[in-house]
Design a protein around this motif. Structure first.
Motif, PDB file in Angstrom:
ATOM      1  N   GLN A  40      44.586  -4.189  34.985  1.00  0.00           N
ATOM      2  CA  GLN A  40      44.583  -3.878  36.054  1.00  0.00           C
ATOM      3  C   GLN A  40      43.056  -4.117  36.799  1.00  0.00           C
ATOM      4  N   ARG A  44      41.374  -6.212  39.250  1.00  0.00           N
ATOM      5  CA  ARG A  44      40.459  -5.584  40.489  1.00  0.00           C
ATOM      6  C   ARG A  44      39.172  -6.464  40.657  1.00  0.00           C
ATOM      7  N   ASP A  47      39.402 -10.064  41.735  1.00  0.00           N
ATOM      8  CA  ASP A  47      40.113 -10.149  42.952  1.00  0.00           C
ATOM      9  C   ASP A  47      41.442 -11.049  42.980  1.00  0.00           C
TER      10      ASP A  47
END
Lengths: 333, 333
Positions: A40, A44, A47
């Motif tokens: 994750q 992030r 993007d």
């Protein structure tokens, strides 16, 4: 900064496999909490998530999925289709069912219709020939998953099927274990990838029991006509036959009725086992042994893979085999 | 000169019924050569034909039809759907099958999906509640035909069903004729318009034989669980029972297996007859008597009516009843 990250980049940056990244994104399957956090964070940082959301928006999703099925009156197909529909509906997708009646022209017409209706994905269930999506205008735009039917180009899809070979081996072995010395296989004249695996399993089980498969002695082809007459002629020529592995339950039920008409006792004179575990198996006389396909699992794995492909988080080229199980009833005791 | 003629105007000007005008336009059904010439002259004189061709062009036809079916694994439904698909395909239409699993929310979702896909027409097959199309954005734009399911507003549609009442009367009478004195009916707890007609037919056949239907004595409700136990308890309380009319073959087959487990002999102790003429009826032991629905005719009449409605040459508000026939086998001899 403007680099477009792919799922492969995310996997490399996270130090895990593409399949694991896919599972984390879809919160589906097993992975550790540590893996989840790591993946994750990479998503992030890169993007990546906004990338594939934007992709979905661009694609103008219809939240509908098409299923090509050769014959909805076949128990196995109807059962799998209903389970797939249920899972897809829970995930917000409508299922468009098209019955192709094993007709290639019809199949192509339905494929084009589904393309014109803007489906997000396609599920293709069993059929006689290898499946070829390349005749569509924009074949690369529709992700698809094949059940029980080997596609022409496996690299574009995920192929899911029961372990037909192993099922046939177990069915045939169960006849030997019940005391049969001369089992035969009963099949349609129509062939498919699943029926050829079942035939191969039967042949290999014979070989393990020191019998060499001989088409004229170990194989009876029965289509819907004259089943009793054909079976009777075969048994007169080969009176030693004491076991029948029918390639599906619809043939098995027909053979069972024919044997009773001929005056054979089942399982005393001839033992019989089918394939598919049709609900009518427990209502026949005697009750019919069969190989059960795990339709719950087939449906779930199919939907998981298709949704991943639709969301650009899945990978193609895989073949997934689902285990089967032997259900012993009276007909092969 | 610019008057828009309706099919009613054409009928009035030709001195024939609207149905006859429709048959002439579609060259379908019986009418005399004289009638054909008369109607065609009026159509030419009024330019009615160009009117409805223009209408079709404006409508931007998709040549696809949706079918809502409650359960594709049910033999009757699957059989009718396959026959409808075959006829529609020959006429250039694709069939989109949606399995609603008898779930009202799902049905509405599929209706909206079909509307968004621009179908030309809709076929609605049996379901628990009256069918209501009014929840769509543009319900008046989609012509629809109902099979076995009474619509909320009959004026918008054509309602086609087997003669369920007559079938139940014949099934029950066949039990009396075979010597039964105390027949009962076996049904699901779920009701539908077809099942209520079948129940009514059973009650009236009892009355004709001087038995007053009593719910606790003449009616057993069997869903999928504990069938053998429930049937056994019922028979212990009512040992005089010697005949069972099962409201469909799936219940009949289950009852037959349960009776054999309880140790009853069929047809000696208890005779049984089902409804639908499922192919497995000839493979049960003993073979199962049943009422055959004419699925060829149901499919043909459904398609004819829907195509007429799509082409603006049909009329709504009709109910069409298709005859059934009694198939006697061993279970009720």
């Amino acid at each position: 900064m403007n680099k477009k990250y792919s799922i492969k980049d995310i996997a490399k940056l996270s130090g895990v496999s593409v399949a694991t990244v896919s599972r984390v994104i879809n919160d589906n399957g097993r992975f550790s909490e540590e893996t989840r956090k790591k993946v994750q964070k990479v998503i992030r940082d890169t993007d990546y998530h906004t990338n594939f959301s934007a992709k979905n928006l661009r694609m103008n999703k219809s939240f509908s999925v098409g299923i090509l099925v050769p014959d909805i009156s076949n128990y196995f197909f109807a059962n799998v289709v209903q389970k797939i529909e249920k899972i897809l509906f829970k995930q917000g997708y409508s299922t468009i069912i098209c019955n192709t009646a094993r007709d290639e022209k019809k199949e192509l017409a339905y494929l084009k219709m589904l393309e014109s209706k803007g489906i997000d994905g396609l599920i293709v269930i069993s059929g006689a020939k290898a499946f070829d999506i390349s005749k569509l205008k924009t074949p690369q735009k529709i992700p698809f998953v094949c059940i029980d039917r080997e596609p022409k180009d496996k690299q574009n899809t995920v192929f899911i099927s029961s372990d037909h070979y192993q099922g046939a081996v177990e069915a045939t072995n169960s006849l030997f274990e019940a005391g049969c010395k001369f089992p035969i296989i009963a099949s349609h004249s129509r062939t498919s990838s699943s029926s050829s695996y079942r035939l191969r399993g039967f042949k290999d089980a014979l070989a393990k029991n020191n019998i060499t498969y001989n088409k004229s002695k170990n194989h009876i082809v029965l289509d819907s006509d004259n089943i009793t007459k054909k079976l009777n002629q075969f048994l007169e020529l080969e009176p030693q036959i004491d076991g029948i592995f029918a390639i599906n339950d619809s043939i098995a039920i027909n053979v069972l009725s024919a044997l009773l008409k001929i005056g054979k006792s089942v399982p005393k004179d001839i033992k019989i086992i089918g394939f598919d575990n049709d609900p009518q198996d427990i209502h026949s006389y005697p009750t019919l042994s069969s190989i059960k396909q795990d339709t719950d699992k087939i449906a779930q794995v199919t939907v998981d893979n298709l949704i991943n492909l639709i969301n650009h988080t899945g990978i193609t080229g895989e073949s997934i085999t689902i285990p089967v199980s032997l259900i012993q009833r009276e007909s092969s005791k």
